[in-house]
Write a protein that holds these residues in place. Structure first.
Motif, PDB file in Angstrom:
ATOM      1  N   VAL A 101      -0.287  11.778   1.079  1.00  0.00           N
ATOM      2  CA  VAL A 101      -0.217  10.620   1.958  1.00  0.00           C
ATOM      3  C   VAL A 101      -0.923   9.431   1.309  1.00  0.00           C
ATOM      4  O   VAL A 101      -0.431   8.300   1.357  1.00  0.00           O
ATOM      5  CB  VAL A 101      -0.804  10.932   3.348  1.00  0.00           C
ATOM      6  CG1 VAL A 101      -0.982   9.689   4.177  1.00  0.00           C
ATOM      7  CG2 VAL A 101       0.088  11.932   4.078  1.00  0.00           C
ATOM      8  N   ALA A 102      -2.054   9.675   0.678  1.00  0.00           N
ATOM      9  CA  ALA A 102      -2.784   8.597  -0.003  1.00  0.00           C
ATOM     10  C   ALA A 102      -1.952   8.011  -1.141  1.00  0.00           C
ATOM     11  O   ALA A 102      -1.943   6.788  -1.343  1.00  0.00           O
ATOM     12  CB  ALA A 102      -4.116   9.106  -0.526  1.00  0.00           C
ATOM     13  N   ALA A 103      -1.240   8.859  -1.867  1.00  0.00           N
ATOM     14  CA  ALA A 103      -0.399   8.368  -2.962  1.00  0.00           C
ATOM     15  C   ALA A 103       0.745   7.512  -2.431  1.00  0.00           C
ATOM     16  O   ALA A 103       1.042   6.445  -2.990  1.00  0.00           O
ATOM     17  CB  ALA A 103       0.142   9.546  -3.764  1.00  0.00           C
ATOM     18  N   VAL A 104       1.380   7.959  -1.364  1.00  0.00           N
ATOM     19  CA  VAL A 104       2.479   7.185  -0.779  1.00  0.00           C
ATOM     20  C   VAL A 104       1.952   5.855  -0.243  1.00  0.00           C
ATOM     21  O   VAL A 104       2.560   4.802  -0.448  1.00  0.00           O
ATOM     22  CB  VAL A 104       3.191   7.993   0.327  1.00  0.00           C
ATOM     23  CG1 VAL A 104       4.148   7.123   1.112  1.00  0.00           C
ATOM     24  CG2 VAL A 104       3.926   9.177  -0.275  1.00  0.00           C
ATOM     25  N   TRP A 105       0.812   5.900   0.445  1.00  0.00           N
ATOM     26  CA  TRP A 105       0.231   4.677   0.993  1.00  0.00           C
ATOM     27  C   TRP A 105      -0.142   3.697  -0.126  1.00  0.00           C
ATOM     28  O   TRP A 105       0.061   2.488  -0.002  1.00  0.00           O
ATOM     29  CB  TRP A 105      -0.981   5.000   1.852  1.00  0.00           C
ATOM     30  CG  TRP A 105      -1.494   3.799   2.570  1.00  0.00           C
ATOM     31  CD1 TRP A 105      -2.643   3.110   2.300  1.00  0.00           C
ATOM     32  CD2 TRP A 105      -0.861   3.100   3.650  1.00  0.00           C
ATOM     33  NE1 TRP A 105      -2.767   2.049   3.153  1.00  0.00           N
ATOM     34  CE2 TRP A 105      -1.686   2.016   3.996  1.00  0.00           C
ATOM     35  CE3 TRP A 105       0.315   3.293   4.346  1.00  0.00           C
ATOM     36  CZ2 TRP A 105      -1.355   1.124   5.007  1.00  0.00           C
ATOM     37  CZ3 TRP A 105       0.636   2.414   5.355  1.00  0.00           C
ATOM     38  CH2 TRP A 105      -0.194   1.343   5.679  1.00  0.00           C
ATOM     39  N   GLU A 113       1.308  -0.105  -0.526  1.00  0.00           N
ATOM     40  CA  GLU A 113       0.433  -1.272  -0.690  1.00  0.00           C
ATOM     41  C   GLU A 113       0.774  -2.044  -1.967  1.00  0.00           C
ATOM     42  O   GLU A 113       0.752  -3.273  -1.973  1.00  0.00           O
ATOM     43  CB  GLU A 113      -1.031  -0.841  -0.719  1.00  0.00           C
ATOM     44  CG  GLU A 113      -1.569  -0.442   0.632  1.00  0.00           C
ATOM     45  CD  GLU A 113      -3.023  -0.012   0.563  1.00  0.00           C
ATOM     46  OE1 GLU A 113      -3.467   0.485  -0.488  1.00  0.00           O
ATOM     47  OE2 GLU A 113      -3.709  -0.194   1.585  1.00  0.00           O
ATOM     48  N   ALA A 114       1.088  -1.338  -3.032  1.00  0.00           N
ATOM     49  CA  ALA A 114       1.432  -2.006  -4.286  1.00  0.00           C
ATOM     50  C   ALA A 114       2.724  -2.812  -4.140  1.00  0.00           C
ATOM     51  O   ALA A 114       2.816  -3.943  -4.633  1.00  0.00           O
ATOM     52  CB  ALA A 114       1.569  -0.976  -5.410  1.00  0.00           C
ATOM     53  N   VAL A 115       3.705  -2.250  -3.470  1.00  0.00           N
ATOM     54  CA  VAL A 115       4.963  -2.970  -3.259  1.00  0.00           C
ATOM     55  C   VAL A 115       4.725  -4.188  -2.371  1.00  0.00           C
ATOM     56  O   VAL A 115       5.262  -5.274  -2.629  1.00  0.00           O
ATOM     57  CB  VAL A 115       6.028  -2.027  -2.641  1.00  0.00           C
ATOM     58  CG1 VAL A 115       7.254  -2.801  -2.179  1.00  0.00           C
ATOM     59  CG2 VAL A 115       6.422  -0.959  -3.644  1.00  0.00           C
ATOM     60  N   ALA A 116       3.894  -4.033  -1.346  1.00  0.00           N
ATOM     61  CA  ALA A 116       3.585  -5.168  -0.471  1.00  0.00           C
ATOM     62  C   ALA A 116       2.866  -6.270  -1.238  1.00  0.00           C
ATOM     63  O   ALA A 116       3.172  -7.457  -1.059  1.00  0.00           O
ATOM     64  CB  ALA A 116       2.734  -4.693   0.710  1.00  0.00           C
ATOM     65  N   ARG A 117       1.928  -5.901  -2.110  1.00  0.00           N
ATOM     66  CA  ARG A 117       1.241  -6.891  -2.938  1.00  0.00           C
ATOM     67  C   ARG A 117       2.209  -7.611  -3.866  1.00  0.00           C
ATOM     68  O   ARG A 117       2.111  -8.826  -4.072  1.00  0.00           O
ATOM     69  CB  ARG A 117       0.144  -6.217  -3.765  1.00  0.00           C
ATOM     70  CG  ARG A 117      -1.239  -6.514  -3.265  1.00  0.00           C
ATOM     71  CD  ARG A 117      -2.312  -5.924  -4.156  1.00  0.00           C
ATOM     72  NE  ARG A 117      -2.419  -4.479  -3.879  1.00  0.00           N
ATOM     73  CZ  ARG A 117      -2.340  -3.532  -4.797  1.00  0.00           C
ATOM     74  NH1 ARG A 117      -2.200  -3.820  -6.060  1.00  0.00           N
ATOM     75  NH2 ARG A 117      -2.449  -2.268  -4.451  1.00  0.00           N
ATOM     76  N   PHE A 118       3.147  -6.858  -4.417  1.00  0.00           N
ATOM     77  CA  PHE A 118       4.136  -7.455  -5.311  1.00  0.00           C
ATOM     78  C   PHE A 118       4.951  -8.512  -4.579  1.00  0.00           C
ATOM     79  O   PHE A 118       5.117  -9.636  -5.074  1.00  0.00           O
ATOM     80  CB  PHE A 118       5.063  -6.371  -5.874  1.00  0.00           C
ATOM     81  CG  PHE A 118       6.277  -6.922  -6.570  1.00  0.00           C
ATOM     82  CD1 PHE A 118       6.172  -7.490  -7.832  1.00  0.00           C
ATOM     83  CD2 PHE A 118       7.515  -6.893  -5.961  1.00  0.00           C
ATOM     84  CE1 PHE A 118       7.289  -7.993  -8.469  1.00  0.00           C
ATOM     85  CE2 PHE A 118       8.630  -7.398  -6.590  1.00  0.00           C
ATOM     86  CZ  PHE A 118       8.524  -7.955  -7.847  1.00  0.00           C
ATOM     87  N   PHE A 119       5.465  -8.175  -3.396  1.00  0.00           N
ATOM     88  CA  PHE A 119       6.288  -9.137  -2.669  1.00  0.00           C
ATOM     89  C   PHE A 119       5.456 -10.309  -2.162  1.00  0.00           C
ATOM     90  O   PHE A 119       5.955 -11.437  -2.087  1.00  0.00           O
ATOM     91  CB  PHE A 119       7.047  -8.447  -1.538  1.00  0.00           C
ATOM     92  CG  PHE A 119       8.252  -7.694  -2.021  1.00  0.00           C
ATOM     93  CD1 PHE A 119       9.355  -8.373  -2.537  1.00  0.00           C
ATOM     94  CD2 PHE A 119       8.294  -6.311  -1.988  1.00  0.00           C
ATOM     95  CE1 PHE A 119      10.464  -7.691  -3.006  1.00  0.00           C
ATOM     96  CE2 PHE A 119       9.414  -5.618  -2.434  1.00  0.00           C
ATOM     97  CZ  PHE A 119      10.499  -6.310  -2.952  1.00  0.00           C
TER      98      PHE A 119
END
Length: 55
Positions: free
Chosen positions: A35-39, A43-49
């Protein structure tokens, strides 16, 4: 070939149930790690966008 996928899925499910019954603390740790890896990926994708929209 369809039966191979069903057999593999069945073996994974049986192994997961066996692992949960025999080592519940380790199984919980594995789930928390997944779950931590998916989260972290979300978060990384959200930061990218966010940075893409800000540029």
């Amino acid at each position: 070939m369809k039966w191979v996928k069903r057999l593999a899925l069945g073996l994974v499910v049986v192994f997961a149930l066996f692992y949960m019954i025999t080592r519940p603390e380790d199984a919980a740790g594995a789930v928390q790690g997944a779950v931590a890896a998916v989260w972290g990926g979300v978060e990384a994708v959200a930061r990218f966008f966010s940075s893409l929209a800000a540029a």
